[in-house]
Design an enzyme around this catalytic site. Structure first.
Site, PDB file in Angstrom:
ATOM      1  N   GLU A   1       0.808  -1.228   0.000  1.00  0.00           N
ATOM      2  CA  GLU A   1       0.000   0.000   0.000  1.00  0.00           C
ATOM      3  C   GLU A   1       0.841   1.279   0.000  1.00  0.00           C
ATOM      4  OE1 GLU A   1      -2.692  -0.574   3.309  1.00  0.00           O
ATOM      5  OE2 GLU A   1      -3.685  -2.250   2.320  1.00  0.00           O
TER       6      GLU A   1
ATOM      7  N   ASN B   1       1.877  -4.572  -3.350  1.00  0.00           N
ATOM      8  CA  ASN B   1       0.484  -4.910  -3.086  1.00  0.00           C
ATOM      9  C   ASN B   1      -0.287  -3.614  -2.804  1.00  0.00           C
ATOM     10  OD1 ASN B   1      -1.563  -6.930  -2.540  1.00  0.00           O
ATOM     11  ND2 ASN B   1      -1.359  -6.450  -0.361  1.00  0.00           N
TER      12      ASN B   1
ATOM     13  N   HIS C   1     -10.677  -5.286  -1.927  1.00  0.00           N
ATOM     14  CA  HIS C   1     -11.636  -5.157  -0.819  1.00  0.00           C
ATOM     15  C   HIS C   1     -12.822  -4.352  -1.355  1.00  0.00           C
ATOM     16  CE1 HIS C   1      -8.989  -6.839   2.194  1.00  0.00           C
ATOM     17  NE2 HIS C   1      -8.022  -6.018   1.819  1.00  0.00           N
TER      18      HIS C   1
ATOM     19  N   GLU D   1      -6.474  -9.957  -1.714  1.00  0.00           N
ATOM     20  CA  GLU D   1      -7.171  -9.792  -0.425  1.00  0.00           C
ATOM     21  C   GLU D   1      -8.685  -9.686  -0.625  1.00  0.00           C
ATOM     22  OE1 GLU D   1      -5.497  -6.776   2.111  1.00  0.00           O
ATOM     23  OE2 GLU D   1      -3.431  -7.251   1.552  1.00  0.00           O
TER      24      GLU D   1
ATOM     25  N   ASP E   1     -12.458  -9.534  -0.565  1.00  0.00           N
ATOM     26  CA  ASP E   1     -13.688  -9.692   0.211  1.00  0.00           C
ATOM     27  C   ASP E   1     -14.688  -8.651  -0.287  1.00  0.00           C
ATOM     28  OD1 ASP E   1     -12.701  -7.366   1.500  1.00  0.00           O
ATOM     29  OD2 ASP E   1     -12.285  -8.395   3.379  1.00  0.00           O
TER      30      ASP E   1
END
Ligand SMILES: *[C@@H]1O[C@H](CO)[C@@H](O)[C@H](O)[C@H]1NC(C)=O
Ligand SMILES: *[C@@H]1O[C@H](CO)[C@@H](O)[C@H](O)[C@H]1NC(C)=O
Length: 364
Positions: A166, A216, A252, A282, A284
């Protein structure tokens, strides 16, 4: 169209499952087997085996986690972060990360090791003072020691490392402020990959195995200022002839606000065109208000399918990781108050419609 052969293959996989893995609804959804049949490396999940988390003692959770036909890869959610691995300068705590590696190795699962350099979850010895360009050499030494120690210690047990996590600010695409940026300046980013590739070369010399080195990021799953800034960042590493192997798309998402499949595929393709691997790292899809309606659950299934589908659409997309598979262990409720139900399984371990929808996508 779904062929009868896919259905027969699924039944065969389900029957082959050992008795102690038998459970309710998702028994016919071996996501990792299905995605591998599509030419990908893994369908994976985040997990945490810290003393403070329930995953270690939850046998139902572990029965799913250790079913390699479901999950072919693990990512430690917190066990390898800076505050856990180097709580005191120069004194490393490898044990929590090692638990995840040992568990995955016993099941023949890959591990995406996560992460080396980030502006969050730093130990207080790094955050309790102000760093300036006068500390440039000092911070480079600290960064190099952390990166080299973790990469060489865990060595070939890591399939990949998220070297920088990030790096960019939402909206502006500027570099996140951090001790690294404060002392080293923007050059910290390529330097992190330089130190990582030197350490990875040591591992390769000792074991013959190449570790993939990733950046990432989130909100890079669609075109925008941040995604453009990330492209520039990656190219700044390549321009210095320093190795960078992959880009993670955290993914996300929010139910009903997830970018469509073509949009997500196009973002990935821009990085694949630079010669990089890409991965959904990641995933979701959370509900912004609870409880979910049945229409909401159907939308969530579509959103999951769009993300997994975008990986199928890009040849250099190696795999998909969900940010844990069980709502009980999701990070969402504690971070976004009143939101949740973001994972594939409800907290009673029933599979949501998204599981069948991904299975249908992958079997199709
Ligand atoms: C998977 O986890 C369950 C529950 O903890 C355990 O009983 C089983 O032995 C584990 N299987 C493997 C292959 O690790
Ligand atoms: C820190 O040092 C590196 C060279 O090692 C240099 O490229 C970078 O510009 C320096 N950063 C600052 C803020 O002076």
């Amino acid at each position: 169209m779904k062929s009868i052969f896919a259905v027969v293959a699924l039944l065969a996989l389900a029957t082959a499952r050992p008795a102690h893995h038998a459970r309710q609804a998702p028994a016919t959804t071996p996501l990792n087997d299905l995605i591998k049949a599509k030419g990908k490396l893994y369908f994976g999940t985040a997990t945490d085996f810290l003393d403070t988390t329930g995953e270690r003692t939850d046998t139902t959770y572990q029965e799913i986690l250790n079913t390699t036909s479901e999950f072919g890869a693990q990512t430690p959610g917190n066990a390898m972060k800076y505050d856990t691995t180097e709580p005191t300068q120069g004194q490393f705590n490898y044990a929590p990360g090692q638990q995840v590696l040992d568990y995955a190795a016993a099941n023949g699962q890959l591990v995406r090791c996560h992460n080396l350099i980030w502006h969050q979850q730093l130990p207080s010895w790094l955050t309790s003072r102000t760093w300036t360009s006068a500390d440039n050499a000092t911070l480079q030494g600290i960064m190099k020691n952390h990166i080299t120690s973790l990469i060489t210690h865990y060595a070939d047990a890591c399939y990949a490392w998220d070297v920088v996590n990030e790096p960019l600010v939402d909206g502006t695409g500027a570099l996140q402020s951090s001790p690294w940026l404060d002392a080293i300046g923007p050059e910290y980013f390529p330097l992190a990959f330089k130190f990582a590739s030197d350490a990875a070369a040591q591992v390769k010399a000792a074991t013959g195995k190449d570790i993939k080195l990733y950046v990432n990021e989130y909100n890079d799953e669609y075109a925008g200022t941040k995604t453009t800034a990330l492209l520039n960042l990656v190219q700044s590493v390549q321009a210095r002839e320093i190795r960078i192997d992959g880009v993670g798309f955290e993914s996300h998402f929010i139910v009903g606000q997830t970018p469509d499949r073509a949009t997500q595929a196009a973002a990935k393709k821009q990085f694949a065109d630079l010669g990089l691997d890409v991965a959904v790292t990641e995933l979701d899809v959370r509900f912004s208000s609870l409880p979910p309606t049945s229409a909401g659950l159907a939308q969530q299934a579509t959103d999951y399918v769009n993300s997994v589908g975008s990986c199928l659409d890009v040849e250099k997309c190696v795999g998909v990781t969900v940010w844990d598979f069980e709502d009980k262990y999701s990070w969402i409720p504690s971070t976004f108050s009143g939101q949740g139900e973001a994972d594939l399984y409800s907290d009673d371990y029933s599979a949501k419609p998204a599981v069948a929808a991904i299975q249908e996508l992958l079997a199709g």
